[in-house]
Design a protein around this motif. Structure first.
Motif, PDB file in Angstrom:
ATOM      1  N   LYS A 175       0.893  -1.152  -0.095  1.00  0.00           N
ATOM      2  CA  LYS A 175       0.090   0.134   0.058  1.00  0.00           C
ATOM      3  C   LYS A 175       0.943   1.154  -0.126  1.00  0.00           C
ATOM      4  CE  LYS A 175      -3.818  -2.368   2.255  1.00  0.00           C
ATOM      5  NZ  LYS A 175      -4.995  -2.039   3.117  1.00  0.00           N
TER       6      LYS A 175
ATOM      7  N   LEU B  36       1.467   5.482   0.663  1.00  0.00           N
ATOM      8  CA  LEU B  36       1.068   6.872   1.411  1.00  0.00           C
ATOM      9  C   LEU B  36       2.024   7.665   0.645  1.00  0.00           C
ATOM     10  CD1 LEU B  36      -0.650   8.731   3.258  1.00  0.00           C
ATOM     11  CD2 LEU B  36       1.247   8.217   4.798  1.00  0.00           C
TER      12      LEU B  36
ATOM     13  N   VAL C 143       1.074   9.550  -7.675  1.00  0.00           N
ATOM     14  CA  VAL C 143      -0.650   8.910  -7.265  1.00  0.00           C
ATOM     15  C   VAL C 143      -1.369   8.577  -8.338  1.00  0.00           C
ATOM     16  CG1 VAL C 143      -2.662   9.766  -6.438  1.00  0.00           C
ATOM     17  CG2 VAL C 143      -0.517  10.520  -5.137  1.00  0.00           C
ATOM     18  N   ASP C 144      -1.302   9.444  -9.625  1.00  0.00           N
ATOM     19  CA  ASP C 144      -2.136   8.893 -10.736  1.00  0.00           C
ATOM     20  C   ASP C 144      -1.458   7.538 -11.324  1.00  0.00           C
ATOM     21  OD1 ASP C 144      -3.335  11.182 -10.460  1.00  0.00           O
ATOM     22  OD2 ASP C 144      -2.693  12.294 -11.984  1.00  0.00           O
TER      23      ASP C 144
ATOM     24  N   LEU D  10      -2.734   4.976  -9.082  1.00  0.00           N
ATOM     25  CA  LEU D  10      -4.516   4.870  -9.336  1.00  0.00           C
ATOM     26  C   LEU D  10      -4.685   3.918 -10.765  1.00  0.00           C
ATOM     27  CD1 LEU D  10      -5.821   8.247  -8.381  1.00  0.00           C
ATOM     28  CD2 LEU D  10      -6.262   6.209  -7.303  1.00  0.00           C
ATOM     29  N   LYS D  11      -3.905   4.178 -11.585  1.00  0.00           N
ATOM     30  CA  LYS D  11      -4.175   3.608 -12.836  1.00  0.00           C
ATOM     31  C   LYS D  11      -3.569   2.267 -12.709  1.00  0.00           C
ATOM     32  CE  LYS D  11      -2.832   4.248 -17.757  1.00  0.00           C
ATOM     33  NZ  LYS D  11      -1.646   4.913 -18.623  1.00  0.00           N
TER      34      LYS D  11
ATOM     35  N   LYS E 212      -4.193   0.769 -10.415  1.00  0.00           N
ATOM     36  CA  LYS E 212      -5.341  -0.105  -9.299  1.00  0.00           C
ATOM     37  C   LYS E 212      -4.484  -0.304  -8.169  1.00  0.00           C
ATOM     38  CE  LYS E 212      -8.400  -0.946 -12.936  1.00  0.00           C
ATOM     39  NZ  LYS E 212      -9.350  -1.696 -13.831  1.00  0.00           N
ATOM     40  N   LYS E 213      -3.668   0.498  -7.445  1.00  0.00           N
ATOM     41  CA  LYS E 213      -3.001   0.117  -6.238  1.00  0.00           C
ATOM     42  C   LYS E 213      -3.837   0.824  -4.915  1.00  0.00           C
ATOM     43  CE  LYS E 213      -0.187  -2.480  -8.506  1.00  0.00           C
ATOM     44  NZ  LYS E 213      -0.506  -3.797  -8.296  1.00  0.00           N
ATOM     45  N   ASP E 214      -3.445   0.365  -4.027  1.00  0.00           N
ATOM     46  CA  ASP E 214      -4.117   1.004  -2.605  1.00  0.00           C
ATOM     47  C   ASP E 214      -3.344   2.309  -2.595  1.00  0.00           C
ATOM     48  OD1 ASP E 214      -6.429  -0.428  -1.401  1.00  0.00           O
ATOM     49  OD2 ASP E 214      -4.927  -2.198  -1.737  1.00  0.00           O
ATOM     50  N   VAL E 215      -3.653   3.284  -2.687  1.00  0.00           N
ATOM     51  CA  VAL E 215      -3.000   4.667  -2.468  1.00  0.00           C
ATOM     52  C   VAL E 215      -3.728   5.547  -1.594  1.00  0.00           C
ATOM     53  CG1 VAL E 215      -3.410   5.400  -4.860  1.00  0.00           C
ATOM     54  CG2 VAL E 215      -1.723   6.347  -3.542  1.00  0.00           C
ATOM     55  N   SER E 216      -3.021   6.350  -0.733  1.00  0.00           N
ATOM     56  CA  SER E 216      -3.699   7.598  -0.264  1.00  0.00           C
ATOM     57  C   SER E 216      -2.567   8.787  -0.230  1.00  0.00           C
ATOM     58  CB  SER E 216      -3.571   7.343   1.311  1.00  0.00           C
ATOM     59  OG  SER E 216      -4.703   6.477   1.595  1.00  0.00           O
ATOM     60  N   TYR E 217      -3.132   9.829  -0.699  1.00  0.00           N
ATOM     61  CA  TYR E 217      -2.380  11.061  -0.894  1.00  0.00           C
ATOM     62  C   TYR E 217      -2.841  12.234  -0.203  1.00  0.00           C
ATOM     63  CZ  TYR E 217      -0.779  15.070  -3.663  1.00  0.00           C
ATOM     64  OH  TYR E 217      -0.221  16.480  -3.509  1.00  0.00           O
ATOM     65  N   LEU E 218      -1.975  12.833   0.487  1.00  0.00           N
ATOM     66  CA  LEU E 218      -2.276  14.312   1.238  1.00  0.00           C
ATOM     67  C   LEU E 218      -1.290  15.425   0.767  1.00  0.00           C
ATOM     68  CD1 LEU E 218      -2.964  12.212   3.444  1.00  0.00           C
ATOM     69  CD2 LEU E 218      -2.424  13.693   4.989  1.00  0.00           C
ATOM     70  N   GLU E 219      -1.758  16.548   0.581  1.00  0.00           N
ATOM     71  CA  GLU E 219      -1.027  17.529   0.029  1.00  0.00           C
ATOM     72  C   GLU E 219      -0.988  18.672   1.392  1.00  0.00           C
ATOM     73  OE1 GLU E 219      -1.727  20.004  -3.567  1.00  0.00           O
ATOM     74  OE2 GLU E 219      -0.971  21.707  -2.629  1.00  0.00           O
TER      75      GLU E 219
ATOM     76  N   TYR F  91      -1.065   6.806   9.946  1.00  0.00           N
ATOM     77  CA  TYR F  91      -0.765   5.613   9.046  1.00  0.00           C
ATOM     78  C   TYR F  91       0.013   4.736   9.706  1.00  0.00           C
ATOM     79  CZ  TYR F  91      -0.226   3.661   4.510  1.00  0.00           C
ATOM     80  OH  TYR F  91      -0.191   2.724   3.426  1.00  0.00           O
TER      81      TYR F  91
ATOM     82  N   ARG G  35     -14.935  -2.326  -7.042  1.00  0.00           N
ATOM     83  CA  ARG G  35     -13.830  -1.468  -6.907  1.00  0.00           C
ATOM     84  C   ARG G  35     -14.984  -0.061  -6.699  1.00  0.00           C
ATOM     85  NH1 ARG G  35      -8.775  -0.622  -8.259  1.00  0.00           N
ATOM     86  NH2 ARG G  35      -9.184   1.150  -9.354  1.00  0.00           N
TER      87      ARG G  35
ATOM     88  N   ASN H 187      -8.266   4.227   1.849  1.00  0.00           N
ATOM     89  CA  ASN H 187      -7.424   4.929   0.927  1.00  0.00           C
ATOM     90  C   ASN H 187      -8.089   6.203   0.551  1.00  0.00           C
ATOM     91  OD1 ASN H 187      -5.662   2.736   0.614  1.00  0.00           O
ATOM     92  ND2 ASN H 187      -7.015   1.888  -0.721  1.00  0.00           N
ATOM     93  N   VAL H 188      -7.422   7.140   0.867  1.00  0.00           N
ATOM     94  CA  VAL H 188      -8.055   8.618   0.610  1.00  0.00           C
ATOM     95  C   VAL H 188      -7.198   9.371  -0.283  1.00  0.00           C
ATOM     96  CG1 VAL H 188      -7.175   9.452   2.910  1.00  0.00           C
ATOM     97  CG2 VAL H 188      -9.076  10.498   1.925  1.00  0.00           C
ATOM     98  N   ILE H 189      -7.580  10.057  -1.178  1.00  0.00           N
ATOM     99  CA  ILE H 189      -6.970  10.925  -1.812  1.00  0.00           C
ATOM    100  C   ILE H 189      -7.312  12.538  -1.773  1.00  0.00           C
ATOM    101  CG2 ILE H 189      -6.109  11.501  -4.293  1.00  0.00           C
ATOM    102  CD1 ILE H 189      -5.605   8.807  -3.950  1.00  0.00           C
ATOM    103  N   GLU H 190      -6.418  13.247  -1.332  1.00  0.00           N
ATOM    104  CA  GLU H 190      -6.697  14.720  -1.069  1.00  0.00           C
ATOM    105  C   GLU H 190      -6.848  15.282  -2.670  1.00  0.00           C
ATOM    106  OE1 GLU H 190      -4.616  16.562   1.719  1.00  0.00           O
ATOM    107  OE2 GLU H 190      -5.087  18.948   1.205  1.00  0.00           O
TER     108      GLU H 190
ATOM    109  N   GLU I 111      -8.873   6.989 -14.768  1.00  0.00           N
ATOM    110  CA  GLU I 111      -9.274   6.182 -16.000  1.00  0.00           C
ATOM    111  C   GLU I 111     -10.590   6.004 -16.193  1.00  0.00           C
ATOM    112  OE1 GLU I 111      -6.202   4.253 -17.946  1.00  0.00           O
ATOM    113  OE2 GLU I 111      -5.637   6.131 -17.399  1.00  0.00           O
TER     114      GLU I 111
END
Lengths: 400, 196
Positions: A326, A328, A347-348, A351-352, A354-361, A385, B17, B59-62, B73
């Motif tokens: 996973k 982060l 991150v993109d 996502l493409k 299809k992995k487990d991902v979290s993103y913070l800015e 986390y 999904r 899983n969270v995307i900001e 996609e």
């Protein structure tokens, strides 16, 4: 008076690095081979019975194995390791739960084999003969280190900047050997602007008369001015305009431009007028005394060459196809060296794939360097986390 | 668990999904992970909520969905969820298109502005309706694009969106006889399951 200093309770306390020797030849991306090498390593916390609680901290350009704790109980002025805010009991990388490993990477100048080490074939330092090392090579050597420590699978691999690139590479090169990758203030590859700054750094080192084509050790000197210049340029890219305005703008009359004068008036000469000038010079000079010029050259090349998509026709998401961990990913709003957009590219791609991902800015004024600092939201996110990661280790989910 | 979540979970297939736009504290995704073993992804912009998602292992995307879903996609998710947010968006119609591009099917919930109490409120007082579900003043409401069930149906027809399921419920997410007979008059909350 030689009173023992007070070490904070949330510090790992006194630590000792160890030098591990490796005899298995390491084939490099360049085609060359390092026959044998040493890695300088520091560990904090205890490895649990099924070795499921190990976390690897990967350092950035100028970091080393000393990520946390102190060496000298009697020196009250000693600064702790470079990521003291994150490693220790009750901290995000909680040493009550995790066995934390940090090493000086190959090619470094803090005890691991690098350009300043003696070449056993010649009895002289390697200097420019030391091979160019890529992130992929580093990760390979780190995998050998994991074998040596009895770690089949890391609970997490974490790094900021170039360290984040190592975490990314682990997820690609050894998908089954980590459960979490934390990629902070990184980029999927360097842009032309990034490479341009690195080139200025290299040119300033290589054009220093004391560089001697990289063999300055033989002349008992080092390209002090060159490294200083390189670091000054680098430092500008590590901080933001806002931070500099703030740091050098204490004088309210001057507005918020950060134009504080050093001595109160202009010199009408080419000497230091503004505080930012003396600060940069001081930073560069201190750095030049402690960091090997050849290592600096080498690591800027490591950065320039990093591009895990190169084997996949430029498609980063395909590089991640086999990854099982996973992710982060975190970025900082004012970072213009590896801006949030660069993290979003990672991150993109995830996502493409299809992995487990979290993103913070994270909103922060500190620029690229923010990843080293205890910014509250950043710390809380790491904490939250890593608490999940720790719970997985305890549940034994990590056991293979 | 929010009552509308219990209703819409029936439309989510096990092991699918799921992308939750405006996933809040991640409770819904965490619940679906546990009960349906879904592959989860949430979008959120509130820092406190994002932390709660990390806490919950979601899983969270900001990311602000109003700036589009261009980084997702086409047809990469089975279900895209947008709960109680449609009315707060600048361009609900464009998000709808994006949701239907990214997801094979979508689930939406929104308050029905044509609910009879709103109508009476407006008719009697001549002022913008307020209720438990719409507690804001006209000037500080985040709900800039309220619509009725008839409005949404018209948009679906116009955009050639197929309605797979529709539930019209009260505050407790119960569907009563009157709501089924005259949804646009008696329904408080609308829940749509749509596809293209």
């Amino acid at each position: 008076m030689n009173a023992a200093k007070l070490i904070p309770a949330d510090s790992v306390g006194l630590v000792q690095p160890q030098k591990l020797h490796f005899d298995t030849p390491l084939p490099l991306r360049s085609g060359r081979v390092i026959e044998r090498y040493d890695l300088m390593v520091e560990t904090y916390g205890t490895l649990n019975r099924n070795a499921s609680n190990a976390s690897l901290i990967c350092h950035a350009l100028s970091g080393d194995h000393h990520a946390a704790g102190y060496y000298d109980a009697n020196n009250p002025k000693e600064k702790p390791g470079w990521w003291e805010c994150c490693i220790g009991p009750g901290k995000p990388f909680d040493t009550n739960h995790f066995f934390v490993v940090c090493l000086n990477n190959l090619g470094g100048c803090a005890g691991s084999t690098g350009p300043s080490s003696l070449n056993p074939d010649t009895g002289k330092p390697f200097g420019p003969d030391f091979p160019i090392i890529t992130v992929r090579d580093w990760v390979k050597s780190q995998a050998h280190l994991a074998d040596r420590l009895g770690i089949q699978q890391w609970a997490a691999i974490i790094g900021g900047s170039l360290g984040g690139m190592q975490a990314m590479r682990w997820a690609i090169s050894y998908p089954e050997r980590l459960r979490h990758a934390l990629i902070i203030a990184a980029a999927p590859k360097l842009s032309a602007q990034n490479i341009a700054f690195n080139e200025v750094a290299r040119q300033s080192i290589m054009s220093d008369p004391d560089f001697h084509a990289g063999r300055y050790y033989d002349y008992n000197t080092y390209p002090q001015k060159g490294v200083m210049l390189a670091r000054m340029v680098g430092h500008i890219t590590y901080v933001s305009d806002a931070l500099m305005r703030d740091k050098f703008g204490k004088d309210a009359r001057a507005g918020s431009f950060g134009r504080d004068l050093r001595s109160g008036k202009l010199s009408f000469g080419f000497d230091v007028d503004f505080q930012v000038q003396s600060y940069l010079q001081y930073k560069g000079e201190t750095f030049s005394k402690n960091f090997d010029a050849n290592t600096y050259l080498l690591v800027t090349k490591t950065l320039d060459y990093f591009d895990p998509s190169v084997d996949y026709e430029g498609d980063l998401s395909r590089a991640f196809a086999q990854s099982q961990c996973k992710f982060l990913v975190m970025s900082f709003s004012s970072d213009w060296r590896f801006a949030p957009e660069r993290s979003r590219e990672i991150v993109d791609a995830l996502l493409k794939a299809k992995k487990d991902v979290s993103y913070l800015e994270i909103d922060a004024d500190e620029g690229h360097d923010a990843f080293l600092l205890p910014i509250p939201r950043y710390m809380r996110a790491l904490h939250a986390y890593m608490k999940r990661v720790a719970a997985e280790c305890d549940a034994g989910e990590g056991a293979l | 668990m929010r009552a509308d979540f219990l209703l819409i979970q029936d439309w989510i297939a096990p092991h699918s999904r799921v992308l939750d736009l405006g996933c809040g504290n991640g409770a819904f995704l965490a619940y679906l992970k546990q009960t349906k073993h879904i592959h989860d992804c949430g979008l959120e912009i509130d820092a406190a909520n994002i932390e709660k998602c990390l806490d919950a292992g979601v899983n969270v995307i900001e990311q602000n969905m109003e700036q589009g879903l261009g980084n997702f996609e086409s047809q990469s998710f089975d279900t895209v969820v947008l709960a109680q947010t449609l009315q707060a968006l600048q361009r609900p119609d464009m998000i709808l298109d994006e949701m239907l591009r990214v997801g094979k099917n979508c689930i939406l919930t929104f308050p029905n502005f044509a609910y009879w109490r709103h109508r009476v409120y407006l008719a009697r007082l001549g002022r913008m309706p307020k209720s438990e579900l719409l507690p804001y003043e006209w000037y500080d409401t985040p709900n800039v694009h309220l619509c009725t069930i008839h409005d949404f149906d018209a948009l679906c027809r116009e955009k050639r969106i197929r309605v797979l399921n529709r539930s019209v419920v009260d505050e407790q997410q119960r569907s009563k006889v009157l709501m089924r007979a005259l949804p646009n008059l008696f329904g408080i909350n609308a829940i749509y399951h749509i596809t293209r």
